[in-house]
Design an enzyme around this catalytic site. Structure first.
Site, PDB file in Angstrom:
ATOM      1  N   ASP A   1       0.878  -1.174   0.000  1.00  0.00           N
ATOM      2  CA  ASP A   1       0.000   0.000   0.000  1.00  0.00           C
ATOM      3  C   ASP A   1       0.913   1.221   0.000  1.00  0.00           C
ATOM      4  OD1 ASP A   1      -1.827   1.976   0.409  1.00  0.00           O
ATOM      5  OD2 ASP A   1      -2.381   1.369   2.442  1.00  0.00           O
TER       6      ASP A   1
ATOM      7  N   PRO B   1       9.652   8.254  -1.546  1.00  0.00           N
ATOM      8  CA  PRO B   1      10.077   7.103  -0.748  1.00  0.00           C
ATOM      9  C   PRO B   1       9.671   5.746  -1.340  1.00  0.00           C
ATOM     10  CG  PRO B   1       8.322   8.322   0.375  1.00  0.00           C
ATOM     11  CD  PRO B   1       8.754   9.152  -0.791  1.00  0.00           C
TER      12      PRO B   1
ATOM     13  N   THR C   1       2.796   4.843  -1.884  1.00  0.00           N
ATOM     14  CA  THR C   1       2.531   6.023  -2.701  1.00  0.00           C
ATOM     15  C   THR C   1       2.951   5.718  -4.141  1.00  0.00           C
ATOM     16  OG1 THR C   1       4.715   6.822  -2.062  1.00  0.00           O
ATOM     17  CG2 THR C   1       2.855   7.641  -0.787  1.00  0.00           C
TER      18      THR C   1
END
Lengths: 276, 276
Positions: B156, B163, B158
């Site tokens: 889950d 990152p 981005t």
């Protein structure tokens, strides 16, 4: 200077698209019509500030309105499109060889005129095709005057404000039933479940009181509110969920497939509950 | 004065939401974090200006990431969530009684902290639940150090900028395979087919080279770009399309149903082509 078109899809939320220029804008007899050249979506038609269609994502709506009811009917010959002045539904209808005549009844001739001019890949079949008849007239009246005339009717309207307000009434659905042959089918666009749940619920109940087979299906349309659009089917006999495998033909599509025909009726729970 | 938050989802297109106020904003060690109170969507978490989750539509993403792989596995006991600091996936994982331990590995502790504070209906299970372990650590490293440890892993993350860039590499998928038990399954969010077709295609090919069963499915998420989101599954044995009827249990959902579990794998033709 950057120019952006913004549609407030609700009073607190909207989409915004960078535009090259406005190609045309006018207040017609019925609504505000704008044709806009955008960077992301190509040419875009808006009516009363709401996105109707864009060159980039138009195929979803037009394919899903047309092919689901047309493949549900065993042999559609006479087809009526109410609204749909951009011509996209007609283009899809013509992919079905059984169709002898596709009639378009659009209330606003300006929509046809400017779609032909600025959306030629969508509106191209509105002129010069012997299987197509285009009438600039009130769809509600045309339905009222028709009797057992059509195998399939598609209601490709704007939202239930402005000229389309009559097209979301039980009286209209009763008229459609009368205008259809004994095994006829109709489909109407019925907005999105995130912001217009009450509308979907109301239409579904109204259609259900008139048609033995009533079904709701969805499609992903990025430029429409919430990205999830619903379509309500009313059918006298044929069930879109019981189409025989050999009924499906290979047609040229970018969204519709026979697997998706069935899958699009599997509703998220919060949408399913609107039909119960 | 009206305040609006606008996310440019592409350089030429975006969404815009009217806001009451910004609840919190800071540059964390990893990204720009903003928590915004909106009128349409309730509280909204954005990272680097991109909507991660909102109180109104979060259930779609969290249910669809969790329940599709969890019901595909015959008896998931050890579950890992990489990223997901808002806690929504963990909340859904806990609805499965077979799950003994759900581990969250989130790189940015601030996401957890402010989700607990401002998104309590989403993050509520991150504290005080004996079946939940929360680690603030690099998911890539955690995967690299894990061996045959998990039945199901959910990524889950981005977008593949900032990152999460390592989480969209073939090396990461190979690590996941090693971290999974012999009949393990993983799922990753893989963006949308309208603006990120190349990404979906690349991830699908990469996952396919490592996992015998590779599948793509979709869900409608209104606040995500295009409203249509994709998820890629890699599985060692179990096929999400061959789940036995009696495996499904009734759980409390607003989007997921067992019918939709299957239907969500029926792809629009232009999306299907990305997997071929």
């Amino acid at each position: 200077m950057d120019l952006w078109f913004t549609e407030k899809q609700t009073k607190d939320f909207g989409i915004t698209a960078k535009i090259k220029k406005t190609l045309h804008g006018e207040q017609t007899e019925f609504q505000k019509l704008d044709m806009i050249e955008t960077y992301e979506w190509g040419n875009m038609l808006t009516l009363d500030g709401m996105v109707m269609t864009t060159e980039k994502d138009e195929f979803v709506y037009h394919e899903m309105v047309a092919h689901v009811p047309l493949f549900t009917h065993p042999s559609p010959k006479q087809v009526l499109v109410v609204g749909g002045g951009d011509g996209g539904v007609i283009r899809e209808v013509l992919k079905h060889k059984t169709v002898e005549k596709a009639t378009l009844v659009e209330i606003d001739g300006k929509v046809i005129e400017y779609s032909k001019k600025y959306l030629p890949s969508i509106a191209g079949e509105l002129e010069g095709n012997p299987r197509v008849e285009v009438k600039v007239a009130d769809g509600f009246m045309h339905i009222a005057e028709s009797e057992r005339a059509y195998d399939v009717i598609m209601v490709d309207s704007t939202e239930p404000v402005g000229p389309a307000v009559n097209l979301f009434t039980k009286g209209f659905y009763a008229g459609i039933s009368k205008a259809l042959k004994d095994d006829g089918i109709f489909v109407a666009q019925t907005d999105n479940p995130w912001f217009k749940a009450d509308l979907i619920k109301q239409v579904f109940q109204d259609v259900k009181e008139i048609f033995p087979v009533t079904r709701l299906y969805t499609a992903n349309i990025p430029t429409y509110p919430s990205g999830m659009w619903t379509f309500t089917i009313g059918s006298k006999i044929h069930d879109p969920l019981k189409v025989k495998e050999d009924r499906f033909e290979d047609i040229d599509t970018k969204y519709y497939t026979k697997e998706l025909h069935v899958a699009s009726f599997a509703l998220p729970r919060f949408v399913k509950e609107l039909t119960e």
